[in-house]
Design an enzyme around this catalytic site. Structure first.
Site: not given
Ligand code: CA2
Length: 145
Positions: A11-12, A19, A24, A75, A78, A81, A88, A99, A101-103, A108, A112
Site C-alpha cells: 500500500p501507498n 511525497r 523514500y 515490499n 505497512a 508490520h 500465511d 523482502e 524496503h526502500l527505507s 525508524r 517498524r
C-alpha cells in the site's frame, strides 16, 4: 527461460516520488520497475511487477506465484508490520521470497522493527531506496537458479 520473478509492492507505494522524498527518494514505482526489469534481464530472468493497496489482492498474487513465478520480491509496505494473512500466503510458497524496503525500517519507529514477512523471507534488503529492489531481484535470481 525460467519463470518470472514476481516483484510485488504494497500500500501507498503507487505514490512514490510524490511525497517524503527524504525517506523514500525521488524515483517513481515505474522507475523502480524499469530498473528491476533491466537487472533481471541481465541475469537471464524476466519480472512481473505489480502494486496494490489491498491486502487480499496481494494474497491472490502470492498464491498465483506458487505456480507462475520462480521467486518473489516483496515490499509489503505497512502490511509487513501487520498482516498475518500475507505471512500465511507466503508460507504456502516453495520458491524463494526476498523482502525489500526502500527505507531502513530498523532505524525508524519501533513499530517498524518487526515484519511478519521476515519470518519466511530468505533475506531482507533495506535502506537503499530503489536500489533495494534491484539488489533484491539479484538475490532472488541467485536463489531461484
Ligand atoms: O521503506 C519501505 O519500503 C517501507 O516498506 C515503506 C512503507 C512503510 O510502512 C514501511 O515501514 C517501510 C510505507 C510506504 C509509503 O509509501 C509512500 C509513498 C509515497 C510517499 C510517501 C509514502
Amino acid at each position: 527461460m525460467p519463470k518470472p520473478i514476481y516483484v510485488l509492492s504494497g500500500p501507498n507505494l503507487n505514490l512514490l516520488g510524490t511525497r517524503e522524498p527524504e525517506i523514500y527518494g525521488h524515483q517513481t514505482l515505474d522507475d523502480i520497475h524499469r530498473l528491476c526489469e533491466a537487472r533481471a534481464t541481465s541475469l537471464g530472468f524476466t519480472v512481473v511487477c505489480r502494486q496494490s493497496n489491498h491486502e487480499g489482492v496481494l494474497v491472490d498474487w502470492i498464491q498465483e506465484a506458487r505456480f507462475d513465478a520462480s521467486a518473489v520480491v516483496l515490499n509489503p509496505a505497512a502490511y509487513g508490520h501487520t498482516s498475518v494473512a500475507l505471512l500465511d500466503a507466503l508460507k504456502m510458497l516453495s520458491i524463494p521470497v526476498v523482502e525489500c524496503h526502500l527505507s531502513n525500517p530498523a532505524a525508524r519507529e519501533s513499530f517498524r522493527r518487526k515484519t511478519y514477512v521476515s519470518l519466511v523471507a530468505a533475506g531482507v534488503v533495506s535502506g537503499f531506496g530503489g536500489a533495494s529492489y534491484e539488489l533484491a531481484v539479484e538475490a532472488a535470481a541467485g536463489l531461484a537458479r
